[in-house]
Design a protein around this motif. Structure first.
Motif, short mmCIF file in Angstrom:
data_model
loop_
_atom_site.label_atom_id
_atom_site.label_comp_id
_atom_site.label_asym_id
_atom_site.label_seq_id
_atom_site.Cartn_x
_atom_site.Cartn_y
_atom_site.Cartn_z
N ASN A 1 9.56 2.19 0.28
CA ASN A 1 8.60 1.79 -0.73
C ASN A 1 7.16 1.87 -0.22
O ASN A 1 6.24 1.51 -0.93
CB ASN A 1 8.90 0.36 -1.21
CG ASN A 1 8.82 -0.66 -0.10
OD1 ASN A 1 9.07 -0.35 1.05
ND2 ASN A 1 8.47 -1.87 -0.44
N LEU A 2 6.95 2.35 1.00
CA LEU A 2 5.62 2.42 1.59
C LEU A 2 5.11 3.86 1.62
O LEU A 2 5.89 4.80 1.77
CB LEU A 2 5.64 1.88 3.02
CG LEU A 2 6.00 0.41 3.18
CD1 LEU A 2 6.08 0.07 4.66
CD2 LEU A 2 4.99 -0.47 2.50
N PRO A 3 3.80 4.04 1.53
CA PRO A 3 3.23 5.39 1.70
C PRO A 3 3.44 5.90 3.12
O PRO A 3 3.73 5.13 4.04
CB PRO A 3 1.74 5.19 1.40
CG PRO A 3 1.62 3.88 0.73
CD PRO A 3 2.80 3.07 1.14
N TRP A 4 3.23 7.18 3.30
CA TRP A 4 3.54 7.83 4.58
C TRP A 4 2.73 7.27 5.74
O TRP A 4 3.21 7.18 6.86
CB TRP A 4 3.35 9.34 4.48
CG TRP A 4 1.92 9.75 4.31
CD1 TRP A 4 1.26 9.94 3.13
CD2 TRP A 4 0.96 10.01 5.34
NE1 TRP A 4 -0.03 10.29 3.36
CE2 TRP A 4 -0.25 10.35 4.72
CE3 TRP A 4 1.00 9.99 6.73
CZ2 TRP A 4 -1.40 10.66 5.42
CZ3 TRP A 4 -0.15 10.29 7.43
CH2 TRP A 4 -1.33 10.63 6.78
N TYR A 5 1.47 6.89 5.51
CA TYR A 5 0.62 6.48 6.61
C TYR A 5 1.04 5.13 7.20
O TYR A 5 0.70 4.83 8.34
CB TYR A 5 -0.85 6.46 6.22
CG TYR A 5 -1.16 5.78 4.90
CD1 TYR A 5 -1.32 4.42 4.82
CD2 TYR A 5 -1.25 6.54 3.73
CE1 TYR A 5 -1.60 3.80 3.62
CE2 TYR A 5 -1.53 5.93 2.52
CZ TYR A 5 -1.71 4.56 2.48
OH TYR A 5 -1.97 3.96 1.29
#
Length: 106
Positions: A46-50
């Motif tokens: 559920n988190l962005p790649w960064y």
């Protein structure tokens, strides 16, 4: 018209498997393949790649600090301490990533 739930292409009514992503389309095909029809949530998906760079950055900081601290130590400490710090720093980064992921899910 029927669409693939995974890749969103239009499908023929007779197809049981998507030709693009190989997703099983009917419940019968899913059971034959031995899978489930529910999506499996992966770790911190559920988190962005960064956000996934957190363990790498913390591990690099840990190895830089460990190298500086063990600069004037005996050879055995120089051999063991920086790699152990790299591993421990990466693990701590994964724990931080899990905590962030759990907080954003709720």
């Amino acid at each position: 018209m029927k669409f693939c739930p995974n890749c969103k292409i239009s499908l023929d009514k007779t197809w049981e498997i998507c030709p693009t992503c190989s997703q099983a389309l009917s419940p019968q095909t899913i059971k034959q393949a031995g899978g489930t029809d529910q999506k499996v949530k992966t770790f911190a998906s559920n988190l962005p790649w960064y956000f996934h760079l957190i363990p790498v950055v913390i591990a690099m900081v840990a190895i830089i600090i460990a190298d500086y601290v063990s600069k004037d130590s005996p050879a055995f400490v120089k051999l063991i301490f920086p790699p152990a710090s790299l591993i421990l720093g990466g693990f701590i980064g994964l724990l931080i990533l899990k905590g962030i992921s759990d907080n954003l899910k709720n």
